[in-house]
Design an enzyme around this catalytic site. Sequence first.
Site, mmCIF file in Angstrom:
data_model
loop_
_atom_site.group_PDB
_atom_site.id
_atom_site.type_symbol
_atom_site.label_atom_id
_atom_site.label_comp_id
_atom_site.label_asym_id
_atom_site.label_seq_id
_atom_site.Cartn_x
_atom_site.Cartn_y
_atom_site.Cartn_z
ATOM 1 N N ASP A 39 0.832 -1.214 0.000
ATOM 2 C CA ASP A 39 0.000 0.000 0.000
ATOM 3 C C ASP A 39 0.864 1.261 0.000
ATOM 4 O OD1 ASP A 39 -2.237 -1.506 -0.064
ATOM 5 O OD2 ASP A 39 -2.650 -1.372 2.096
ATOM 6 N N CYS A 40 1.992 1.204 0.737
ATOM 7 C CA CYS A 40 2.832 2.400 0.792
ATOM 8 C C CYS A 40 3.855 2.459 -0.349
ATOM 9 C CB CYS A 40 3.521 2.495 2.145
ATOM 10 S SG CYS A 40 4.204 0.936 2.734
#
Lengths: 500, 128
Positions: free
Chosen positions: A130-131
Site C-alpha cells: 500500500d505504501c
Amino acid sequence: MVNKSISEINNRIKDGSVNVVTAEEMVGIVAELGAQGAAREVDVVTTGTFGAMCSSGVFLNFGHAEPPIKMQKVWLNDVEAYTGVAAVDAYIGATQVSETLGMEYGGAHVIEDLIRGNTIDVHAISPGTDCYPRKILDTTLDINDLNQAIMLNPRNAYQKYNAATNSTSQKLYTYMGSLMPNYGNVTYSGAGVLSPLSNDPEYRTIGTGTRIFLGGTQGYIVGQGTQHSSKSGFGTLMLQGDLKEMDAEFVRASTFTGYGVSLYVGMGIPIPILDEKVALATAVSDADIITQVMDYGIPTRDRPVVRGVTYEELRSGSIEIKGREVTTSSLSSFKRSRQIAGILKDWISHGEFFLSQPAERLPSDTVSKPMKQTRGTAMVRDIMAKDVMTIHKNASVFDAAKMIMDVSFNHLPVVTENNILVGIITAWDISKAVAQNTFDLVENIMTRKVITATDTEQVTIAARRLEQHGVSAMPVVDEQHHVIGIITSDDISMLFARRN
Amino acid sequence: MKIRIIINRDIVTKPILAEAIIETGIPLNIAQAHFDSTTGEIIADIEDTEYRMIKNALVSRGAEVLRLDTPINWDEEECVECGGCISVCPTKVFSMDEEWNLKVDTTKCIQCGTCIEMCPHDALSLDV
C-alpha cells in the site's frame, strides 16, 4: 624519551613544519638515527597498499521513484545487489557476478563504472505494498544521480597474507591467480615494508575513526575487519569512504580466471610517531615480515605449509622449493602501493590531511574461528561401494563383458595380481572394442589414466573431481594404490537427494 | 623468429619434423608442443634467414606454417603493474625494473596465452 600527541603533530601539519616520510624511507632513518632519534625527527610515517580485496562493496541510495517502490531485488548492469536494507538502499558487493556475463563482469566492475561516471542500468522488482505500490522499475543512472554511494569494505588491508603454490600435476585457477603444476610458481599479496598494519602491529595508533587514504580520497577506519585475527598476526580492517570522491586509478575491477571477480583497492594509513616504540615498529622491513607458502593443491581449509618465507625473499623474484628455484609473482602492485604512501605524504606535508585520534583501538587478542558445522560431512568411505568387482589386466574382453553383465556395474577397475590399480574399463570401452572387432586383452583397451578417490576424502571434493574430469565413477584406492571401493555419480546424487 | 607449425591428424604419426630438419639441416628449437585428438601444434624458434627453407620443407609434407610476428599486446591503461604475469610466462617476457615498473620484452613471446588468463585486469591479449 620522546612523547608527542596527535594534536601537536596536527599543529605542525598546520604550520608546515611537519616531517613526513614513507614506511620505506623510515627503515633507513631508524637504522641511522636509532628509534629515539627517528622519533624526534619524524612526525608521521605513511603506508600504502594496492591489491585484490574481495571483501569490499558500496552502499547506494537511489532516491524514491514515483510511484515509489520497495525494491525486493535489484540488479545493476545485471549484477544483483543486496536490498534487505529498506526501500531504495542496496549494497553492491565486489565479488557478485553478472547474471548474463558471469565472471567477466561483476560488482567490482559496477563500482569502477560508477567511479568513472559511466551509466548503470538499474532493474528492480517488488511485490508492491500500500505504501510502495510499484512492482517493477527500470532506469539508467550514473553516480551523480545517487544520493549516497558509500564504500564500506568489511575486510581490507590484511596485515600480511599467505603465499600460494601448487604441488599437484594440474594447473589450478584460484583467487591467488593461476598456480602452475608441480610447484611451477608462487604468488603472493601484500605490500611488505609498506603494509599498513605491519607497520603498527600492536595497533598503538590505528583504530576506529583513524582517517586514511582510501581509493584516492580521504576515508576512515570503521574498526576491526571481519575475520580480524590479531593474535596470529593476520589483522584486518573495515573501511569506509565516499565513492563519489574516489579515483578509478585506485579502485579497479579485476577477474581471476576460474575464480571470479574481485576489487583492487588502494589504501594507506598515516602513522603518527608518538614515541620511539611506534618509530621502531615503522622500521619494519621486508626481511622482518614472515609469511607462509601454502599448497593450494590440497583443497582443504588448513592447507599444508610448504615453507616459511619473508617478503624480501618473495620480492627477490624466486624462492627455493624442494631444491628448485621457483619464480614468484606479486598480485598486489608495489608501484601503486608506493604511489599511495607518496600521495599521503604529500597531502600531510602540504597541510591537506590531518591525523585523527582513534576513538577505540583495534582488539589485539582476537582469533578467527573455523565454521561450526552441525550437519555431518559425508566422507567417501560412507557412500562408496565396498564390494567392488575388479578384473585382472590379462583377462579377455569377453570376461570383462561377462563380469559387467553379472554384477551390473558399469565400471570395472583393472588390477594386477596384487590388486594394484592399473586402469579402468567401462561398458562403453567394450562396445567400442566389439565394434572394432578387437577381442583382445583388457589391458589393451582399458583407460590407463584413472581418476581416483581416497576413502578419507569428503564427498564434496570427490564430486568436484568427477565433474572436472567428466567421468561418472572413480575407484577408491589406499596409499599403496590398492582398490578398496568405487564411488559413482549415482551414489553422490542419492546422498544429496536424501538430504533435500 | 618464432613460427607455429600446425600438423593435422592425418599426418600426425609421420616424422615430418625430423625429416624437415634432416633435409634442411636447420636446427628447429621447439619452445612448445601440443597434441590432441584433432590437431598438433608446435611453436619453434628459427633464424629469420631460415624461414623460407624450413617452411617449404614442412609444407611439402602437409604441415601448415605461420609466422608469429604479432606477440602479446600490453594495454598499459588497464595494467596496474602487479606482476602476476611474471611467474606464469615460460619465456620471461615480463620482469620488474628497480622502480617496480613492469617491463615487457615482446621479442621473447611465444604466444602461448598463459599470461592472458593470469592477468586480473584483462590487460594482455593476442590478436587472433
